[in-house]
Design an enzyme around this catalytic site. Structure first.
Site, PDB file in Angstrom:
ATOM      1  N   LYS A 145      51.321  15.250  72.883  1.00 51.10           N
ATOM      2  CA  LYS A 145      51.682  15.325  71.463  1.00 51.10           C
ATOM      3  C   LYS A 145      50.983  14.216  70.672  1.00 51.10           C
ATOM      4  O   LYS A 145      50.433  14.461  69.600  1.00 51.10           O
ATOM      5  CB  LYS A 145      53.202  15.213  71.296  1.00 51.10           C
TER       6      LYS A 145
ATOM      7  N   GLN B  53      62.423  12.938  72.265  1.00 51.65           N
ATOM      8  CA  GLN B  53      62.178  13.873  73.367  1.00 51.65           C
ATOM      9  C   GLN B  53      63.481  14.151  74.122  1.00 51.65           C
ATOM     10  O   GLN B  53      64.161  13.217  74.558  1.00 51.65           O
ATOM     11  CB  GLN B  53      61.115  13.266  74.303  1.00 51.65           C
TER      12      GLN B  53
ATOM     13  N   ASP C  15      61.372  17.559  63.945  1.00 52.30           N
ATOM     14  CA  ASP C  15      61.710  18.722  64.778  1.00 52.30           C
ATOM     15  C   ASP C  15      62.644  19.700  64.070  1.00 52.30           C
ATOM     16  O   ASP C  15      62.924  20.778  64.599  1.00 52.30           O
ATOM     17  CB  ASP C  15      62.371  18.248  66.084  1.00 52.30           C
TER      18      ASP C  15
END
Ligand code: NDP
Length: 305
Positions: A53, A97, A120
């Site tokens: 990422k 994460q 997100d």
């Protein structure tokens, strides 16, 4: 029928190129969109995932920072780190994460990320905006699926869409996005009775269960567009043979690594009955990363642009 492969990797590269171009004028003004990826409890696989990422960010000209914390990180320490990132002007998006180690409650910490940096789209404020179809960050995986469908000219409006999986990360936001695009949506889960009879109705079928190759021929309506979100591992040579037939490249990967990636959809079956499918790997995975960059850019434009 042999299904067309939907090339998520190509579409992801296209999106990443657009992000790079759109970020240029901001960067020229001295504003570089920035992403912080926080990982608690570092193992080789999760580190690789976070690295992919942050690397994609750098390739698009964005700033990125991997924050790697030990498994023993306390609630107070993680809260302090997130507060620090919330307060930093050079960070536009904060990614936490998942999963977190057992002693840390993911809801508590996802809620702690400031909504203006919720890259997100998991914060309740972002979820509310999604439900009400107001602008805001959308969860990257389902948003990536929507981009793929649009860019591959797959008609959504008026179609029957069936989603298997109802998680906050994939299934539920996917249902919202498809509903907003005027599909008629059915959401299935582990208590759904006679799953194949429901999934067969889907002209667009999204599988997000986390169960290796469970969606076999009898689950798929002839000519359906099948989106395979699942990421699982085939761990025996028999499985590889069953899932991929005589695919020598797959068998070679399996022999080299001891396993190979497989989605929730049985690839050999789907190729025979669907009109189009996303491969695993190279389908939904790269799109998730591309949408992360897009969200970072958009959060930057909204806050500092
Ligand atoms: P979760 O485990 O949170 O949710 C799985 C969902 O599938 C649940 O709603 C569950 O039902 C349902 N389910 C599980 N087994 C069955 C079954 N046998 N029949 C019907 N429904 C079932 O998973 P996620 O949504 O987080 O992820 C799903 C998959 O997608 C995983 O393989 C994950 O690795 C992958 N993924 C891939 C991404 C990518 O970028 N490609 C990004 C995110 C996820 P119930 O609610 O009743 O338990």
């Amino acid at each position: 029928m042999t299904a067309r492969l939907l090339d998520g990797k190509r579409v992801a590269q296209e999106i990443q190129g657009e992000v790079k171009d759109a970020a240029k004028p901001l960067i020229e003004k001295g504003i570089t969109p920035g992403l912080a990826a926080v990982l608690v409890g570092v193992n080789a696989a999760s580190k690789l995932y976070v690295n992919s990422k942050t690397k994609a960010c750098q390739e698009a000209g964005l700033f990125s920072e991997a924050v790697l914390l030990p498994t023993e990180t306390t609630r107070e320490e993680l809260a302090k780190k997130l507060d620090e990132l919330n307060g930093r002007d050079d960070i536009d998006g904060i990614l936490l994460q998942l999963p977190l180690p057992d002693h840390l409650d993911s809801t508590e910490f996802l809620d702690r990320i400031h909504p203006s940096k919720d890259v997100d789209g998991f914060h309740p404020e972002s979820v509310g905006k999604l439900v009400q179809k107001r602008p805001g960050p959308r969860p990257c995986t389902p948003a990536g699926v929507m981009e793929l469908l649009r860019r591959e000219n797959i008609e959504i409006s008026g179609k029957r869409a069936v989603i298997v999986g109802r998680s906050d990360i994939v299934g539920k936001p996917m249902a919202m996005l498809l509903t907003h695009a005027n599909a008629t949506v059915t959401v299935c889960h582990s208590r759904t009775k006679d799953l194949p009879s429901v999934t067969r109705e889907g002209e667009i079928l999204v599988a997000a269960m986390g169960r290796a190759a469970i969606i076999r021929k009898e689950f798929i309506g002839p000519g359906a567009v099948v989106i395979d979100v699942g990421m699982n591992r085939a761990e025996t040579a028999e499985q590889v043979k069953d899932f991929f037939g005589d695919d020598e490249k797959r068998m070679a990967t399996f022999e080299r690594r001891g396993s190979t990636l497989v989605g929730d959809v049985h690839p050999k079956d789907a190729m025979e009955i669907a009109s189009a499918i996303t491969p695993v790997p190279g389908g939904v995975g790269p799109l998730t990363i591309a949408m992360l960059l897009k969200n970072t850019l958009e959060l930057c434009e909204a806050r500092r642009g």
